[in-house]
Design an enzyme around this catalytic site. Structure first.
Site, mmCIF file in Angstrom:
data_model
loop_
_atom_site.group_PDB
_atom_site.id
_atom_site.type_symbol
_atom_site.label_atom_id
_atom_site.label_comp_id
_atom_site.label_asym_id
_atom_site.label_seq_id
_atom_site.Cartn_x
_atom_site.Cartn_y
_atom_site.Cartn_z
ATOM 1 N N LYS A 260 61.098 -3.017 115.063
ATOM 2 C CA LYS A 260 60.773 -4.367 114.580
ATOM 3 C C LYS A 260 60.998 -4.317 113.067
ATOM 4 O O LYS A 260 60.242 -3.663 112.340
ATOM 5 C CB LYS A 260 59.317 -4.678 114.928
ATOM 6 C CG LYS A 260 58.693 -5.836 114.175
ATOM 7 C CD LYS A 260 58.851 -7.160 114.872
ATOM 8 C CE LYS A 260 57.876 -8.183 114.287
ATOM 9 N NZ LYS A 260 57.953 -8.308 112.825
ATOM 10 N N GLY B 153 51.918 1.024 107.387
ATOM 11 C CA GLY B 153 51.608 -0.205 106.668
ATOM 12 C C GLY B 153 50.127 -0.353 106.399
ATOM 13 O O GLY B 153 49.435 0.640 106.159
ATOM 14 N N GLY C 86 47.040 -4.305 109.832
ATOM 15 C CA GLY C 86 48.153 -4.302 110.786
ATOM 16 C C GLY C 86 48.080 -3.126 111.747
ATOM 17 O O GLY C 86 48.235 -3.285 112.962
ATOM 18 N N GLY C 87 47.820 -1.942 111.201
ATOM 19 C CA GLY C 87 47.790 -0.738 112.034
ATOM 20 C C GLY C 87 46.666 -0.777 113.047
ATOM 21 O O GLY C 87 46.832 -0.364 114.202
ATOM 22 N N GLU D 159 49.999 4.786 110.395
ATOM 23 C CA GLU D 159 49.690 5.412 109.106
ATOM 24 C C GLU D 159 49.350 4.254 108.182
ATOM 25 O O GLU D 159 50.179 3.379 107.959
ATOM 26 C CB GLU D 159 50.896 6.222 108.642
ATOM 27 C CG GLU D 159 50.615 7.106 107.461
ATOM 28 C CD GLU D 159 50.933 6.434 106.148
ATOM 29 O OE1 GLU D 159 50.044 5.754 105.589
ATOM 30 O OE2 GLU D 159 52.068 6.596 105.680
ATOM 31 N N GLU E 13 41.440 0.585 99.098
ATOM 32 C CA GLU E 13 42.712 0.808 98.424
ATOM 33 C C GLU E 13 43.177 -0.473 97.726
ATOM 34 O O GLU E 13 43.132 -1.559 98.301
ATOM 35 C CB GLU E 13 43.764 1.245 99.463
ATOM 36 C CG GLU E 13 45.109 1.589 98.837
ATOM 37 C CD GLU E 13 46.147 2.053 99.869
ATOM 38 O OE1 GLU E 13 45.847 2.018 101.071
ATOM 39 O OE2 GLU E 13 47.244 2.450 99.445
ATOM 40 N N CYS F 112 51.772 5.545 99.659
ATOM 41 C CA CYS F 112 50.504 5.762 100.360
ATOM 42 C C CYS F 112 49.819 7.033 99.869
ATOM 43 O O CYS F 112 48.677 7.295 100.233
ATOM 44 C CB CYS F 112 50.681 5.777 101.871
ATOM 45 S SG CYS F 112 52.151 6.642 102.394
ATOM 46 N N ARG G 215 46.024 -1.356 106.772
ATOM 47 C CA ARG G 215 44.994 -1.021 107.744
ATOM 48 C C ARG G 215 44.816 -2.143 108.755
ATOM 49 O O ARG G 215 44.629 -1.889 109.943
ATOM 50 C CB ARG G 215 43.662 -0.733 107.042
ATOM 51 C CG ARG G 215 42.684 -0.057 107.992
ATOM 52 C CD ARG G 215 41.317 0.129 107.406
ATOM 53 N NE ARG G 215 41.369 0.801 106.118
ATOM 54 C CZ ARG G 215 40.305 1.006 105.359
ATOM 55 N NH1 ARG G 215 39.112 0.608 105.770
ATOM 56 N NH2 ARG G 215 40.417 1.606 104.199
#
Lengths: 486, 486
Positions: free
Chosen positions: B143, B200, B204-205, B224, B350, B261, B202
């Site tokens: 994607k 990406g 989204g993950g 991640e 973050e 990251c 947090r």
């Protein structure tokens, strides 16, 4: 009795000390557990027999397996290779400079273990989940199975005494005997818990996964949730060996009253005279097996309900003479046309007990369709001759998508404890097909890799120091070796 | 444009063929992808520069890293050891008889990859997730990241052309350019998908993990999700080297406008004259760094919002001279008292960009408390002298609970691609601390073990045949060897 939060906090405190014990210290701990279990002698066997109806011979064998597993992990610790040490030495002249970086496995943290009803020793209190977690430095909290609480308590005492005599940290092993549902849920949801091991029903295993996944910080769950272990019967094998295959499968289906997660619950063949011979022989053999009591009342009642339900499905023929009773396990073989099977998902559900269904297909294409429809198994088996495999080579590749273990010309019951065993498989056999519950690799469920970058040599863990004081196999700059670095 | 269900069905069909390609065939495929990406030349670099604002020099380096990764996995395939072959030979005289049982790794199935905004090459279309999944026989659906769609399409073409020239199955790689949220969700929920890789935010993950966990058949997700990479500054190191440490950290915090990251977002020290010197020097150094545009408007806006929000928190002191603007990245260093930090969880979040916060503690005990409070990181670093480590040996054990990679006297930015790298860590750094996104071990995310029990020799995969035709390392009856069996 401590509260759940006290128990999980104790486990977290234990982890701080236990995670830095040496592999040799933990090996001694595991060996002492095995010795203590053996020292319980007949007291333990008789208690388990009383609680599970399992015969003493079977329990003696299972105790042997349990102690074998504990000692196998002790051997693994003495060898030390399970930390998967890897060393990349610095290359200061590279652009940008490559730093010194080294990797080894580290324990996740406290693990909660839910034991199985059908293996009061080998998959319970001191079973594979507990042994593998303790081996690698994870404190364990066992939620005792309500079916064998007293047995579990005896084994828990053996573990706790071993922890004391080998000077392990307090609370390295804790035993929870509350039988309510909420206790298990609270344990899985507690902040301090790092992972979960479970052996049992799909409903139970999935519920634990859902609790763990919906935590603020999700944790890994390995639930082993049973299997129908489909067996594919190919024609030439049946033409030549229908009788001996039927006799072997009669034993496998009824072994321990079918109360194994590797019990062959589904047989698949293409209609032929040979398949009919096989079917009749298998039914006749199963009729010779005497019904006997199952593990506990709950399992007995569920087997009665599920087998009665299966027999009542449209298109099912019962081939065995037994009629279901509510007070003992009774071997049942049924048959059904493949098109009926494919249209009724109920028929693919596990009936935990000495029950198997033969699915009769009109063609090899239909056989493959049936086989694919039951993907997600602990094992699958192909019974075939050289000629069968020469005619249908595509079956081998197809088999890989079905299960975690693939047998050719064997029976799935009997799970060898060794390096090459996979007791796992795609969902719903387990919640994570990348791991196994049996064998040395079972420890991988409780370990995570850590990189050590630019550490002074004397501060590094022994496994990663240049002179290889543990004499383990390591990957050094890409090559496997037991040599020192430099 | 195909529908999502067509795409996932195509991937499932591709898997049937791709899962049985040889490691050498896949090595050639990966090498051809690398060659094709290089052949795109400046066209690719200029397109990426236009879409991401990343300078050409950085993009050239990242392209090199991407092709290096593809070739590293090709080398892994040629060596062949990644299948972790294990052989237990039969012992017919054992009671019960031990069967012949052999194990190797097998691909999970089609993998969906969500690329990162900050690495348009190395963690995107042909990045580490795609390369590791394709390496081991998993078809990939990428994607595309909406931040660099045209770049992604160029790279996708390079992959698809490589698939064609190396005769890979149709649809082994598919590229989805729809930018809506529902498309990603549908991909993760599709029956045919076996696993997910994500790099990406947090939010989204975690969303992808939740979709995957609530499927009828849950699948593994490796997300991640970034990190604040806490750095512990010990007193003796600062007394001796405050200036050089501050200069190195000024570079690390502002490298690539902090869009890594592994950016060091939290610094922790005990109040002292040396810490004050460090703080002042670091602020002065960061004031020398010119603001510059960030990756895309969304990241720019988020950085403006999050840094403004952080600066507005009670008890925060801004040490740098820049004031936030909404049209470019600007280096910011703040400081806060540890007790204020501990009482305000917002401060541990973050701030993706060139932002770092120095937490000033009143004691080593408080420093440890702060460090523990930010567990779940990709990396953590300790800056300390021999004397510091001699005074505080307990810090080393504590560091193991914080992160997937632990540095001593270094900067966390710069992630070496090698066997010993862990780019992962406890939640919320990733969704599964047992795996890494970078290095050869990244393939473990997409593999599951399969046992082959009692297979005739000629039907076994080459990796498991007695004569070891692939000349790989195998565990044979418990011992690592490249020898033949028997």
């Amino acid at each position: 009795m401590s509260s759940i939060s006290e128990i999980t906090q104790n486990a977290a405190i234990a982890f701080e000390q236990y995670s830095i014990t040496t592999p040799l210290q933990r090996a001694l701990f595991l060996e002492t557990i095995a010795n203590n279990i053996e020292a319980l002698g007949d007291t333990l066997l008789e208690q388990a027999n009383k609680e599970t109806n399992l015969p003493l011979a079977r329990l003696t064998g299972e105790r042997g397996r349990t102690c074998f597993q504990l000692r196998m992990f002790a051997t693994m610790l003495k060898e030390g290779n399970y930390v998967e040490a890897s060393i990349d030495t610095a290359i200061p002249t590279k652009t940008p400079p490559k730093p010194d970086i080294r990797l080894m496995m580290h324990p996740l943290g406290p693990v909660v273990v839910f034991g199985a009803s059908n293996f009061p020793f080998a998959y319970s209190t001191a079973g594979g989940d507990t042994a593998s977690a303790l081996a690698v430095g994870c404190p364990v909290i066992v939620k005792a199975h309500p079916g064998h609480l007293a047995t579990s308590t005896l084994v828990a005492t053996a573990i706790q005494e071993a922890a004391a005599t080998t000077h392990m940290p307090a609370h390295v092993f804790q035993h929870v005997t509350a039988t309510d549902f909420e206790t298990g849920k609270s344990l899985v949801q507690a902040d301090e818990i790092a992972a979960v091991g479970f052996t049992g029903s799909r409903t139970g295993g999935r519920a634990l996964l859902d609790y763990a996944s919906s935590r603020k910080n999700p944790i890994p769950v390995f639930s082993e949730m049973g299997s129908v272990n489909p067996v594919v019967l190919l024609e030439d094998a049946l033409v030549n060996n229908a009788t001996s295959i039927a006799k072997n499968y009669s034993v496998s289906i009824t072994l321990g009253m079918g109360q194994f997660c590797t019990n062959p619950g589904i047989l698949i063949g293409v209609k032929s005279e040979a398949l009919t011979n096989f079917k009749n022989t298998l039914a006749a053999e199963m009729n010779l097996i005497a019904p006997s009591p199952m593990l506990h009342e709950g399992i007995q009642a569920t087997y009665f309900k599920n087998s009665t339900h299966a027999l009542a499905q449209k298109g099912i023929t019962c081939l065995t003479a037994n009629t279901p009773t509510s007070d003992s396990g009774f071997p049942v073989l049924t048959s059904v046309d493949a098109s009926t099977f494919l249209s009724n998902p109920n028929l693919a559900e596990e009936v935990f007990g000495p029950y198997s269904i033969l699915i009769e297909c009109s063609s090899m294409e239909q056989l493959k369709q049936v086989w694919k429809s039951v993907q997600g198994q602990i094992s699958t088996t192909i019974m075939g001759s050289d000629q069968d495999f020469a005619s249908h080579p595509e079956l081998l590749n197809l088999s890989l998508s079905i299960a975690g273990r693939i047998l050719i010309n064997g029976v799935p019951t009997g799970v060898e404890v060794c390096d090459s065993m996979v007791h796992g498989g795609p969902y719903p056999a387990t919640t994570d097909s990348r791991f196994t519950a049996v064998g040395v690799n079972a420890v991988k469920r409780w370990l995570r890799p850590i990189s050590f970058q630019n550490w002074p040599m004397h501060l590094l863990p022994l496994a990663l120091q240049n002179n290889n004081p543990l004499n383990i196999w390591r990957k050094v700059d890409g090559k496997l070796t037991q040599d020192q670095v430099g």
